[in-house]
Write a protein that holds these residues in place. Structure first.
Motif, mmCIF file in Angstrom:
data_model
loop_
_atom_site.group_PDB
_atom_site.id
_atom_site.type_symbol
_atom_site.label_atom_id
_atom_site.label_comp_id
_atom_site.label_asym_id
_atom_site.label_seq_id
_atom_site.Cartn_x
_atom_site.Cartn_y
_atom_site.Cartn_z
ATOM 1 N N LEU A 29 0.657 -1.221 -0.038
ATOM 2 C CA LEU A 29 0.046 0.163 0.012
ATOM 3 C C LEU A 29 1.044 1.132 0.221
ATOM 4 C CD1 LEU A 29 -2.688 1.418 0.161
ATOM 5 C CD2 LEU A 29 -2.472 1.195 2.697
ATOM 6 N N GLY A 30 1.903 1.149 0.955
ATOM 7 C CA GLY A 30 2.592 2.616 0.905
ATOM 8 C C GLY A 30 3.581 2.792 -0.227
ATOM 9 N N SER A 31 3.922 1.576 -1.036
ATOM 10 C CA SER A 31 4.691 1.729 -2.324
ATOM 11 C C SER A 31 3.727 2.167 -3.194
ATOM 12 C CB SER A 31 5.036 0.264 -2.787
ATOM 13 O OG SER A 31 5.767 0.429 -4.029
ATOM 14 N N LEU A 32 2.536 1.512 -3.381
ATOM 15 C CA LEU A 32 1.854 1.730 -4.478
ATOM 16 C C LEU A 32 1.052 3.317 -4.316
ATOM 17 C CD1 LEU A 32 -0.076 -1.604 -4.719
ATOM 18 C CD2 LEU A 32 1.422 -0.617 -6.435
ATOM 19 N N ALA A 33 0.760 3.737 -3.258
ATOM 20 C CA ALA A 33 0.086 5.096 -2.936
ATOM 21 C C ALA A 33 1.206 6.251 -2.626
ATOM 22 C CB ALA A 33 -0.856 4.846 -1.826
ATOM 23 N N LYS A 34 2.231 5.854 -2.752
ATOM 24 C CA LYS A 34 3.387 6.768 -2.488
ATOM 25 C C LYS A 34 3.440 7.399 -0.996
ATOM 26 C CE LYS A 34 4.888 6.621 -6.572
ATOM 27 N NZ LYS A 34 4.210 5.573 -7.318
ATOM 28 N N ILE A 35 2.971 6.394 -0.187
ATOM 29 C CA ILE A 35 2.816 6.761 1.054
ATOM 30 C C ILE A 35 4.317 6.239 1.980
ATOM 31 C CG2 ILE A 35 1.603 6.422 3.630
ATOM 32 C CD1 ILE A 35 -0.895 5.805 1.710
ATOM 33 N N LEU A 49 -6.869 2.761 -5.438
ATOM 34 C CA LEU A 49 -5.916 3.971 -5.054
ATOM 35 C C LEU A 49 -5.802 5.052 -6.059
ATOM 36 C CD1 LEU A 49 -3.089 1.715 -3.460
ATOM 37 C CD2 LEU A 49 -4.639 3.421 -2.262
ATOM 38 N N PRO A 50 -5.874 4.717 -7.463
ATOM 39 C CA PRO A 50 -5.745 5.970 -8.564
ATOM 40 C C PRO A 50 -6.797 6.580 -8.279
ATOM 41 C CG PRO A 50 -5.389 3.864 -9.676
ATOM 42 C CD PRO A 50 -5.921 3.370 -8.124
ATOM 43 N N ILE A 51 -8.057 6.390 -7.649
ATOM 44 C CA ILE A 51 -9.085 7.271 -7.342
ATOM 45 C C ILE A 51 -9.036 8.220 -5.875
ATOM 46 C CG2 ILE A 51 -11.737 7.659 -7.387
ATOM 47 C CD1 ILE A 51 -11.432 5.130 -9.326
ATOM 48 N N PHE A 52 -8.829 7.191 -4.939
ATOM 49 C CA PHE A 52 -8.814 7.383 -3.642
ATOM 50 C C PHE A 52 -7.792 8.533 -3.365
ATOM 51 C CE2 PHE A 52 -11.435 3.658 -1.873
ATOM 52 C CZ PHE A 52 -12.243 3.917 -2.553
ATOM 53 N N MET A 53 -6.698 8.314 -3.825
ATOM 54 C CA MET A 53 -5.523 8.891 -3.222
ATOM 55 C C MET A 53 -5.431 10.772 -3.624
ATOM 56 S SD MET A 53 -4.030 7.208 -1.425
ATOM 57 C CE MET A 53 -2.744 8.418 -0.596
ATOM 58 N N PRO A 54 -6.053 10.948 -4.770
ATOM 59 C CA PRO A 54 -6.302 12.292 -4.988
ATOM 60 C C PRO A 54 -7.316 12.811 -4.226
ATOM 61 C CG PRO A 54 -6.347 11.245 -7.260
ATOM 62 C CD PRO A 54 -6.143 9.910 -6.031
ATOM 63 N N LEU A 55 -8.478 11.883 -3.806
ATOM 64 C CA LEU A 55 -9.541 12.551 -3.190
ATOM 65 C C LEU A 55 -9.039 12.833 -1.782
ATOM 66 C CD1 LEU A 55 -12.550 10.196 -4.129
ATOM 67 C CD2 LEU A 55 -12.320 12.634 -4.460
ATOM 68 N N ILE A 56 -8.019 11.839 -1.286
ATOM 69 C CA ILE A 56 -7.362 12.235 0.093
ATOM 70 C C ILE A 56 -6.669 13.491 0.204
ATOM 71 C CG2 ILE A 56 -5.506 11.529 1.620
ATOM 72 C CD1 ILE A 56 -8.403 9.693 1.719
ATOM 73 N N ALA A 57 -5.994 13.718 -0.865
ATOM 74 C CA ALA A 57 -5.456 15.153 -0.915
ATOM 75 C C ALA A 57 -6.245 16.198 -0.974
ATOM 76 C CB ALA A 57 -4.395 15.066 -2.130
ATOM 77 N N TYR A 104 -9.226 16.462 0.195
ATOM 78 C CA TYR A 104 -9.961 16.746 1.485
ATOM 79 C C TYR A 104 -8.762 17.013 2.544
ATOM 80 C CZ TYR A 104 -14.496 15.628 -0.649
ATOM 81 O OH TYR A 104 -15.714 15.478 -1.179
ATOM 82 N N HIS A 105 -7.548 16.655 2.447
ATOM 83 C CA HIS A 105 -6.595 17.117 3.404
ATOM 84 C C HIS A 105 -6.483 16.171 4.497
ATOM 85 C CE1 HIS A 105 -6.316 20.937 1.290
ATOM 86 N NE2 HIS A 105 -7.321 21.422 1.528
ATOM 87 N N PHE A 106 -6.868 14.883 4.241
ATOM 88 C CA PHE A 106 -6.643 13.879 4.949
ATOM 89 C C PHE A 106 -5.078 13.532 5.111
ATOM 90 C CE2 PHE A 106 -11.049 12.492 4.209
ATOM 91 C CZ PHE A 106 -11.543 12.886 5.460
ATOM 92 N N ASP A 107 -4.594 13.254 6.324
ATOM 93 C CA ASP A 107 -3.147 12.686 6.400
ATOM 94 C C ASP A 107 -2.900 11.278 5.693
ATOM 95 O OD1 ASP A 107 -0.930 11.170 7.674
ATOM 96 O OD2 ASP A 107 -0.679 13.103 8.504
ATOM 97 N N PRO A 108 -2.146 11.074 4.639
ATOM 98 C CA PRO A 108 -2.217 9.809 3.885
ATOM 99 C C PRO A 108 -1.659 8.714 4.744
ATOM 100 C CG PRO A 108 -0.353 11.260 3.254
ATOM 101 C CD PRO A 108 -1.197 12.152 4.060
ATOM 102 N N ILE A 109 -0.894 8.867 5.797
ATOM 103 C CA ILE A 109 -0.410 7.717 6.511
ATOM 104 C C ILE A 109 -1.610 7.319 7.360
ATOM 105 C CG2 ILE A 109 0.801 7.050 8.531
ATOM 106 C CD1 ILE A 109 3.243 8.708 7.519
ATOM 107 N N TRP A 110 -2.439 8.299 8.037
ATOM 108 C CA TRP A 110 -3.638 7.954 8.839
ATOM 109 C C TRP A 110 -4.667 7.282 7.959
ATOM 110 C CZ3 TRP A 110 -8.680 9.485 7.962
ATOM 111 C CH2 TRP A 110 -9.561 9.463 8.872
#
Length: 439
Positions: free
Chosen positions: A166-172, A351-359, A361-367
């Motif tokens: 997950l960390g590798s693919l989501a750049k976390i 992940l390709p859809i969720f990670m931009p949404l996380i950015a 909405y300003h969620f912490d990516p590790i959280w």
């Protein structure tokens, strides 16, 4: 150029359709990638680019810990070191009602910190503890529920192979994500203990009382010193080195594997047969993961190239949902997909859809990574195709039905849902340790 919604229907709809037809995940990704490349990226020139991208996706250094953690877990299982931990802990519980259920959680949590594999954890717990629990008259809900629940802990507690992916693919940050799962994992194990206590209080016959051999204190301490304490070397090599900032996740994975080899040699449990079985299991799982990653990376690039990712994000944010309402939608998507797909495929798809949404909405990516791992852990035990349900079926006695397994795991799924809510209310439960490492 194809409209984004048409590209979305072709790529995501086609992929899900192929999976529902029973075509293996890796082959499904390959087929839809070939079709997408020809239609969206200019025929054979696009296919050449696909091959270049595929090669790059599986040669990234951040994926190195995955096979190393898998080797570590396989060696622990096949050498019998893990069984020694359970035998030593068993002597500590005495005549406590439901002691084998508590032993499942205690021993399974320790093994989760050593193996990194939910399926290996569940299979080992089922084969080693289930026969004795049946013989002692435990009810199925107190046998299968704790085994499935504790088996899934390996997905959250470091060293989690899925967390590395997950960390590798989501750049976390992989090290931060691994450490972020430690405190939530311990809390979840504590919730499982409470759930077992509550179930026994409500139904004392679920765990019949019986006399057990009373071991002298010297023997109990001796067993802990001989079989449990040395495992601290492995835990320190994997978790301690990252916490102290002395090693990267890749280096700690190598150190953990070396620590298991040293212990297996010291206890004279390392044989050629153990090595062959461990390597065979590692190669099978690693190859499956890498083939799926190979296909999914190109799939993500196709989504971006066609405008499908941008269109989906604009569509999702157009509803003007609050941040936590969007988080709830994402969790529901993960749990529903978990009813039909394996966890790695879910990650590749979302992940390709969720990670931009996380950015956005300003969620912490590790959280968010920890919350996503909890949702994926939850989906391991959701019918009809939760992977741990089938692992449990494989180690259960003849005549056990899927309905019994699902009912047994249901109360423990509530613990995972409660922990997700707790993380939403108190994000520092996941972020404190990564912050400590950064500082």
């Amino acid at each position: 150029m194809m409209e984004w919604y048409s590209a979305t229907a072709l790529l995501i709809g086609g992929l899900v359709g192929l999976m529902f037809m029973g075509i293996p995940v890796a082959i499904s990704f390959l087929i839809i990638n070939m079709v997408g490349v020809v239609l969206l990226m200019g025929g054979f020139a696009g296919i050449e680019q696909l091959l270049v991208n595929a090669s790059a996706s599986v040669t990234t250094f951040t994926l190195v810990p995955v096979p190393l953690f898998l080797i570590m877990g396989e060696l622990l299982f096949h050498s019998g070191l893990a069984i020694g931990v359970f035998n030593a802990l068993d002597k500590c519980f005495g005549n406590i009602r439901g002691r084998l259920a508590y032993l499942t959680v205690g021993g399974g949590t320790i093994f989760a910190t050593l193996s990194g594999s939910s399926m290996a954890n569940t299979a080992m717990l089922g084969t080693s503890l289930m026969p004795d629990m049946i013989k002692r008259g435990y009810k199925p809900k107190l046998i299968m529920g704790p085994i499935i629940a504790t088996g899934g802990l390996a997905m959250i507690i470091p060293p989690s192979s899925l967390a590395v992916l997950l960390g590798s693919l989501a750049k976390i940050d992989v090290g931060g994500l691994l450490m972020a799962g430690l405190i939530p994992g311990i809390i979840l194990a504590s919730l499982y203990v409470f759930m077992i206590w509550l179930m026994i209080r409500l139904d004392p016959e679920a765990a019949p009382g019986y006399a057990t051999e009373k071991y002298p204190l010297r023997e109990i301490i001796g067993g802990l010193m001989r079989d449990v304490l040395p495992m601290g070397l492995v835990v320190f090599a994997v978790i301690g080195l990252i916490l102290l900032g002395w090693a990267t996740p890749t280096e700690s994975a190598a150190c953990g594997t070396a620590a298991v080899l040293i212990l297996a040699t010291f206890y004279r449990r390392l044989s050629w047969d153990v090595i062959v079985k461990s390597m065979r299991g590692t190669v099978k799982v690693s190859a499956m993961m890498l083939i799926i990653i190979l296909g999914s990376t190109t799939f993500s690039q196709l989504l971006a190239f066609s405008g499908a990712s941008r269109g989906l994000i604009s569509f999702a944010t157009g509803f003007e949902l609050s941040a936590y309402a969007m988080l709830l939608v994402m969790l529901v998507v993960l749990i529903v997909l978990g009813m039909f797909m394996d966890q790695l495929s879910i990650m590749m798809l979302t992940l390709p859809i969720f990670m931009p949404l996380i950015a956005f909405y300003h969620f912490d990516p590790i959280w968010f990574g920890v919350v996503m791992l909890l949702a994926l852990e939850l989906s391991l035990a959701t019918p009809p195709f939760g992977l741990l349900l089938f692992v449990m079926m494989g180690v259960s006695p003849k005549g056990t039905t899927m309905s019994q397994i699902v009912q047994a795991s249901a109360p423990f799924l509530l613990c995972s849902l409660f922990l997700i809510l707790l993380l939403v209310l108190v994000p520092d439960l996941a972020l404190w340790l990564p912050g400590l490492i950064r500082n």
